[in-house]
Each structure stands twice: as C-alpha cells, then as structure tokens.
Design a protein around this motif. Structure first.
Motif, mmCIF file in Angstrom:
data_model
loop_
_atom_site.group_PDB
_atom_site.id
_atom_site.type_symbol
_atom_site.label_atom_id
_atom_site.label_comp_id
_atom_site.label_asym_id
_atom_site.label_seq_id
_atom_site.Cartn_x
_atom_site.Cartn_y
_atom_site.Cartn_z
ATOM 1 N N VAL A 122 40.749 22.625 48.113
ATOM 2 C CA VAL A 122 41.480 22.900 46.881
ATOM 3 C C VAL A 122 41.910 21.557 46.308
ATOM 4 C CG1 VAL A 122 43.517 23.967 45.863
ATOM 5 C CG2 VAL A 122 42.294 25.140 47.704
ATOM 6 N N ILE A 123 41.502 21.299 45.076
ATOM 7 C CA ILE A 123 41.904 20.040 44.427
ATOM 8 C C ILE A 123 43.046 20.373 43.475
ATOM 9 C CG2 ILE A 123 41.112 18.094 43.041
ATOM 10 C CD1 ILE A 123 38.253 18.824 44.035
ATOM 11 N N GLU A 124 44.172 19.784 43.736
ATOM 12 C CA GLU A 124 45.372 20.117 42.966
ATOM 13 C C GLU A 124 45.329 19.447 41.590
ATOM 14 O OE1 GLU A 124 47.637 22.333 43.679
ATOM 15 O OE2 GLU A 124 46.833 22.781 45.682
ATOM 16 N N PRO A 125 46.041 20.053 40.626
ATOM 17 C CA PRO A 125 46.025 19.502 39.260
ATOM 18 C C PRO A 125 46.483 18.049 39.194
ATOM 19 C CG PRO A 125 47.347 21.533 39.384
ATOM 20 C CD PRO A 125 46.767 21.317 40.735
ATOM 21 N N ALA A 126 47.398 17.666 40.082
ATOM 22 C CA ALA A 126 47.906 16.286 40.023
ATOM 23 C C ALA A 126 46.785 15.289 40.304
ATOM 24 C CB ALA A 126 49.040 16.112 41.037
ATOM 25 N N GLU A 127 45.865 15.667 41.209
ATOM 26 C CA GLU A 127 44.780 14.745 41.544
ATOM 27 C C GLU A 127 43.817 14.606 40.362
ATOM 28 O OE1 GLU A 127 42.853 15.606 45.275
ATOM 29 O OE2 GLU A 127 41.220 14.196 44.836
ATOM 30 N N ILE A 128 43.564 15.730 39.681
ATOM 31 C CA ILE A 128 42.668 15.674 38.525
ATOM 32 C C ILE A 128 43.329 14.892 37.390
ATOM 33 C CG2 ILE A 128 41.558 17.120 36.768
ATOM 34 C CD1 ILE A 128 41.423 19.233 39.224
ATOM 35 N N ALA A 129 44.630 15.108 37.206
ATOM 36 C CA ALA A 129 45.356 14.366 36.167
ATOM 37 C C ALA A 129 45.341 12.869 36.478
ATOM 38 C CB ALA A 129 46.802 14.873 36.078
ATOM 39 N N ALA A 132 41.384 11.698 36.339
ATOM 40 C CA ALA A 132 40.561 11.939 35.147
ATOM 41 C C ALA A 132 41.392 12.171 33.894
ATOM 42 C CB ALA A 132 39.639 13.131 35.384
ATOM 43 N N ASN A 133 42.700 12.336 34.060
ATOM 44 C CA ASN A 133 43.611 12.508 32.917
ATOM 45 C C ASN A 133 43.391 13.834 32.178
ATOM 46 O OD1 ASN A 133 45.803 11.511 31.438
ATOM 47 N ND2 ASN A 133 44.452 10.886 29.756
ATOM 48 N N GLY A 162 38.138 17.179 27.483
ATOM 49 C CA GLY A 162 36.848 16.513 27.696
ATOM 50 C C GLY A 162 36.255 16.894 29.033
ATOM 51 N N ILE A 163 35.442 16.013 29.568
ATOM 52 C CA ILE A 163 34.656 16.313 30.771
ATOM 53 C C ILE A 163 35.001 15.305 31.857
ATOM 54 C CG2 ILE A 163 32.288 16.414 31.686
ATOM 55 C CD1 ILE A 163 31.378 17.143 28.825
ATOM 56 N N PHE A 164 35.041 15.768 33.101
ATOM 57 C CA PHE A 164 35.111 14.813 34.202
ATOM 58 C C PHE A 164 34.044 15.149 35.234
ATOM 59 C CE2 PHE A 164 37.208 17.399 37.470
ATOM 60 C CZ PHE A 164 37.864 18.368 36.721
ATOM 61 N N LEU A 165 33.797 14.185 36.108
ATOM 62 C CA LEU A 165 32.737 14.328 37.109
ATOM 63 C C LEU A 165 33.322 14.497 38.500
ATOM 64 C CD1 LEU A 165 30.322 11.493 35.935
ATOM 65 C CD2 LEU A 165 29.751 13.911 36.069
ATOM 66 N N SER A 170 31.055 15.512 48.328
ATOM 67 C CA SER A 170 32.429 15.345 48.826
ATOM 68 C C SER A 170 33.452 16.074 47.954
ATOM 69 C CB SER A 170 32.786 13.852 48.846
ATOM 70 O OG SER A 170 32.869 13.361 47.504
ATOM 71 N N PHE A 171 33.055 16.405 46.724
ATOM 72 C CA PHE A 171 33.936 17.031 45.728
ATOM 73 C C PHE A 171 35.096 16.128 45.328
ATOM 74 C CE2 PHE A 171 31.855 20.402 48.133
ATOM 75 C CZ PHE A 171 31.098 20.916 47.107
ATOM 76 N N ASP A 172 34.958 14.846 45.562
ATOM 77 C CA ASP A 172 35.961 13.906 45.055
ATOM 78 C C ASP A 172 35.856 13.835 43.539
ATOM 79 O OD1 ASP A 172 36.810 13.317 47.601
ATOM 80 O OD2 ASP A 172 35.462 11.598 47.830
ATOM 81 N N VAL A 173 37.010 13.701 42.885
ATOM 82 C CA VAL A 173 37.034 13.560 41.429
ATOM 83 C C VAL A 173 36.626 12.126 41.106
ATOM 84 C CG1 VAL A 173 38.453 13.699 39.362
ATOM 85 C CG2 VAL A 173 38.877 15.264 41.269
#
Lengths: 464, 205
Positions: A122-129, A132-133, A162-165, A170-173
């Motif tokens: 589970v990737i939490e929103p804080a990590e994506i923010a 990747a912002n 927008g888009i992030f990768l 590994s599913f790392d952002v």
C-alpha cells in the motif's frame, strides 16, 4: 522476479491478442458511497461452463475506508514486447488499484490464487505527494517506462493534475512524468499512440468541483474539462491543445485505435450545454497537427419533469450522459454508455469519421428503469457505465455506477449496483446474456471491470 | 600464430547480441511493419550496428588507454572490477532505462538507441578478456593493441550484423512475430550470468 519466457498474456499485436483464450474471471472495483466500510476488488466468475457463473467468487477488501476505488489496471501488459523498451519477462500479475478520493495506491497480487487476490503493498498518499506532488489518483496504464498513473490534482488538491510513474517491479514512485506541461492544468483520462510516440490527456476538474458532486455554476460556466492535450511520449513535452469550445463539457474517456500504425481515436463528451446531447469525437492527424471532428451526436430525450431529478427538471428532457466508451480490439466496434437514458450503443467505426449504429440495448436509465431477464427487481436504476470488451470482441461487460457524489444527483434514490454482459454478433449486433446478471451486494457499488489476462482498454501494442 | 578462440568468442558474442530481440532486429522489423517496407528493415539495421560498434569501441578505447599506463595484471584486475560491479548493478537494478527513442525514430535516433542499449548492457566489457588475450599473445604494444581492438570491433559487429539481418529477414518475410511469445527467452538474465562469469575468469586468470 523476472521469468524465462514472456508472460503468456502478452501479444505483439492486437490481431494476435484477439485470438487469446476466453477470460474466466473479471475483477471489479466496488466502493461504499457512505464511506463506512472498506472498498473492495470483487472477483466475478465469467466462465459460462462454471457452476458459479455470474457470481462473485472472491473479494479483497482495502485496509482503510473511503478510498473510492474507481479505475485500476495491470502492472504489465503487451506493451512490454515493444522493441524500443522491451521488458518481456515481467509478469502480468499485479493489479494497481488507486483510491480516487483517498489518493492511496494498492498493489494486489492475483497470481497465487486468482480468485483470492491479496494486497502486497500500500503506497500512502504522503509518499505520492512527496515524490510526485500529486493526489486524487485516477487512471493507470502499463507502458514503455513502467506504470503510468494519472492524478486529478496536485498534493494540495489544486491544479495541475498530471501523470506520475511507478516502477513495474518494485512499485516505487519514480516521480512526475511531465517535463513541460505547457497550458495543461486539468486532468481526467490519458492513453497513447505507441506507434506515433504521442500521449493524449483529457480533463475533468479540480477536487473542489467534483468531490461534492457536479457544481451547476461550474458546469454552466463551461469551467469543467473541454480540452485534449497531445504530448510527446518520450520527451514528455506538451505539443498541442485542442479546445472543444464552451458548449462541450466533460470531454472524458480516450480510446485510441489499437493498431499502432493508425493515428486516430475516440473521445466521449458527456454533455452539451446547448441541448443536453452527448457526443463522440474522433481525433486524427491533419498534416503535422492533430485535429478533432464530432462524429456522433446522441440527442436528449423529452421526458416528464415529474420523473426527472432536480438537476434535470427544468429541461424536460433526460440527457444521454455518455460517461464511458470502449473500442474493440479490431478497431471495428465502439461501445458507448449512455448513463442517463440507459442505452448501450454499438457503432461500427470501420470508417472512424463516419460511424454507423449497429446495435443498442437499454437497461436502467433515469426515466426508463429498464430491467433485465435475470433481475428480481422489475425496475433497475443506474445506467450503463464502465464498459469492458473481451479481447476477442465477443463479450461486453458493464456496471452501473458513475461516482459516489454524482450518482445521487441523477439517481436521487441511490443506485443499486448491477453488472451485466452482452453477447456480440459476428457482424455486430448486441444482446443481453440472459444468464448473466450480478445483483451487486448492498453496501457497495460496482465501477470498473478488468478481465483476466487483459481486455480492450488495458493493453497497448507496438506491432500492427 | 594468433589464437583462434578469442576471435571465435568475439564473433559468438556478436551473434548472441544479434539474436537478442532487444538489441535491434526487433526494432528494425517493427519499423518495417509500420512503414510496410522491407527496405526500411534493411536500412534500420545499419545505424543499429553502428551504434553498437560505437559503444563497444568506446569501452575498448578506454581499456587501451588504461593499458598504455598500466601493467597487464593490474589492467586485468581493473577490468574484472568494472565487470563485476556492472554485473552487480544489472542483477540488482535490472536492465531498465529511460526510453528516449520511440517508434518514429530516424536513423540517428536508432544509432543513439543502439549505442545506449549496448552500453547499458555492458556489451563492450564482455569483449575485454578476448581482446586482452589477443594483445597479450602477440605482445603488440600500444599501436598493435589499437589495431587488435579495431579488428575485434569489426569481427564482433560483423557477426552481430549478420545475425540480426538473417533473423530480421526470416521474421519479416516469413514467420512473423507470433513466435516472440515463446521464443523470446530471457537474454538479460543469461547476459548477466555471462558477464559475472567473465569477471570471475578475468580475476583468477
């Protein structure tokens, strides 16, 4: 882990993918509009030879409540066979499942037991923010540089989306995709023409204009999405914007031709402010630029205002509300969901600039409340929404819920979920499979359908 | 009399690269299919071979430069260290890389793509033991090393070009791409194992 041979569900071309074995399982995102219990990915048996055909045979609950599962996708697909970015020994086994409201991303492993998938990360929103912002995760596609996920807003819930990768192992952002976004601010859907190195994005709105339902002033002010953006897929730079004009609002779902040599695709526009009609547009190459043309217009139907929800009462008509479209693997048939009137329409789009209607069924609908032979209730609500086509083009599945906050604006008594299946004739024509009706368990509403091994909106191909 | 085996291994590695779809023949076939042109397939093979040759030539040039200021055993250890470090990198991070070249690639783009693919796979590093043994066998000195290295690049690239041309012809003209689904074995994994073995041999040789 990589494998010795390519994943058997990868195909070089759409022609070969159309010969894939029939799917036996469908994965369906289901969410609780009350945000009281966890959302889930349900596993539906779609094998007609099975004793549990048309039943939910497995389910994985999310670890939190209030995610609003919406769209999702596979970690890897046929684009892994592309010659310029080959990753053929990755496995298609993980579902990448974003929460549209929570901005949380779930990775679900379907391999050990396809009927009993398990959450592995589970990737939490804080990590994506942080990386990747972005927030409000929407569509995912497997592609040349890994997994592409788009988001409708930045980390603060504002434009630009927008888009992030994500790394497909590994599913790392990995970070934000865009290098130069030009004038693009709003986001909704995205997909690409691999053969033309072009990525296309569409628009919806910022979370404050949809998370509590559609805002009439924003809609009537033509402030929702109405533009397409064309990008260079590899330099990640914005190339061109096409504005559909003030009349057209909610220009949503993008379905490029599957044949990578063809440079056209279809996009649905939910509503015209002029007459509540919905429309389908074709984008295509014109010289060195992209152009669009309206090729289908579906008119609103006159209706008794007593039968209409408050949002439509003043118009004395029910809007078709084209909220999803899907294109068969051979690029021949386009399926169009009219969530308002309850129609699912099949068009022959062999000539992409001159579609012809070849089939139509009706189920649910704001006024018609059409039923299904296997439904115990004689008046279904909701309407055709997220639609998915089997790779061979013979079977079409769809569900009836659009979005938690918007469902009650058009179906004020709420939506009782269902999922149905159509059988497709050899030369077009569609009819209900009378034996397939999933009366969705109360408490959840079904949204996007993904088919085991891929379907017509999950994979892209590099060879014609 | 020059040893036959180093030349054979240079050619064999070229053939291995040529057979790997990810090293270029598949790209050439894809472009041919997109443009419905056999001529495009043949034309595409040239920049792919040139990019590959440039990558391995660069690595061998660096080695020759090291060789000019270093005794042979030290050079061997440096090369082994490079190869093993690269093997570790590939084993941990895989063969991923940012895609910069798409399906509309021109000839220069194809050459650049091929250069990057060969470099990111450590293609030149794998040739070091063969070239070292050739230089050693003939005690050729700096100028001789250069000419041996150039010959190595030519043999390796010639073998590669022959194989990619043969496979591209057969796939484009007769068999089609369906076989990719079963015949595309994991060359990357084989390559990483081969690179590791090369590093170890160089270390103990």
């Amino acid at each position: 882990m990589t494998t010795w041979r390519p994943d058997p569900s990868f195909y070089p071309s759409p022609r070969m993918a159309a010969k894939a074995p029939k799917e036996t399982l469908a994965y369906v995102a289901a969410f609780d509009p009350e945000r009281q219990r966890p959302d889930a990915i349900a596993v539906v048996d779609v094998d007609p030879a099975s004793s549990s055909y048309s039943q939910i045979v497995g389910q994985v609950d999310m670890p939190n409540v209030g995610d609003e599962l919406h769209h999702f996708g596979w970690n890897a697909c046929s684009s892994c066979l592309c010659p310029n970015a080959p990753h053929p020994h990755v496995e298609r086994r993980y579902l990448v499942v974003p929460g549209l409201r929570s901005s949380r991303l779930h990775i679900i492993d379907t391999k050990p037991d396809p009927r009993n998938p398990q959450i592995v990360r589970v990737i939490e929103p804080a990590e994506i923010a942080e990386r990747a912002n972005y927030s409000r995760l929407h569509t995912t596609h497997c592609g040349p540089e890994g997994i592409y996920v788009n988001a409708l807003a930045d980390r603060d819930g504002k434009a630009p989306g927008g888009i992030f990768l994500l790394d497909h192992d590994s599913f790392d952002v990995l970070g934000q995709w865009e290098m130069d976004r030009g004038p693009q601010k709003l986001a909704y859907d995205f997909w690409w023409h691999l053969g033309h190195d072009t990525l296309i994005t569409s628009e919806w709105g910022t979370p404050d204009t949809f998370e509590n339902g559609l805002v009439p002033e924003v809609l009537l002010g033509s402030q929702y999405g109405r533009r397409l953006h064309f990008w260079d897929l590899h330099t990640r730079k914005h190339l061109q914007e096409i504005d559909f004009g003030e009349e057209h609002q909610l220009v949503f779902e993008l379905r490029p031709a599957h044949d990578p040599t063809k440079a056209y695709g279809f996009v649905g526009c939910v509503i015209s402010l002029k007459d509540l009609s919905a429309s389908i547009w074709t984008w295509y190459r014109e010289g060195n630029q992209w152009a669009v043309k309206k090729v289908i217009e579906i008119p609103a139907e006159p209706a008794d205002p007593d039968l209409l929800p408050p949002v439509l009462k003043g118009f004395n008509a029910v809007a078709p509300l084209v909220t999803d479209i899907d294109l068969s693997m051979d690029d021949r048939f386009l399926y169009v969901s009219c969530w308002g009137t309850g129609d699912m329409i099949q068009y022959d789009v062999s000539d992409p600039l001159a579609p012809k209607e070849t089939g139509r069924v009706r189920i649910g609908g704001i006024v018609s409340r059409s039923t299904h032979p296997k439904a115990s209730n004689g008046a279904l609500n909701g309407g055709p929404q997220m639609v998915e086509i089997s790779r061979d083009g013979k079977r079409v599945y769809f569900t009836n819920s659009l979005y938690g906050a918007i469902d009650p604006q058009f179906y004020p008594e709420g939506i009782d979920g269902w999922m149905v299946k159509l059988d497709v004739g050899d030369n077009g024509g569609i009819s209900f499979d009378d034996a397939f009706f999933v009366d969705w368990p109360k408490g959840h509403r079904p949204h996007q359908v993904r088919l085991e091994g891929g379907d017509c909106s999950s994979d892209s191909y590099c060879y014609p | 009399m020059m040893d036959f085996w180093p030349w054979l291994s240079l050619a064999g590695l070229g053939a291995f690269h040529g057979a790997n779809p990810a090293m270029g023949w598949l790209f050439a076939v894809a472009l041919g299919l997109h443009r419905q042109s056999a001529r495009t397939v043949w034309l595409s093979l040239l920049p792919i071979a040139v990019g590959h040759a440039a990558s391995i030539a660069t690595v061998l040039a660096v080695m020759v430069a090291f060789g000019a200021v270093m005794d042979l055993r030290s050079l061997q250890l440096v090369a082994a260290a490079f190869i093993l470090a690269f093997t570790g990198y590939l084993a941990i991070y895989g063969h991923r890389h940012r895609v910069r070249v798409g399906m509309r690639a021109g000839m220069a783009g194809l050459a650049a793509w091929s250069f990057l693919m060969a470099t990111s796979h450590g293609a030149g590093l794998m040739l070091v033991p063969s070239v070292l043994s050739l230089c050693l066998a003939d005690r050729v000195g700096m100028a001789g090393s250069l000419s041996v290295s150039l010959a190595a690049v030519a043999v390796h690239t010639g073998a590669m070009l022959t194989v990619i041309a043969a496979i591209a012809l057969v796939v484009f003209s007769w068999v089609g791409l369906a076989g990719l689904r079963s015949a595309w074995i994991n060359f990357d994994r084989l390559w990483t194992l081969g690179l590791g073995a090369t590093g170890i041999i160089l270390l103990v040789w």
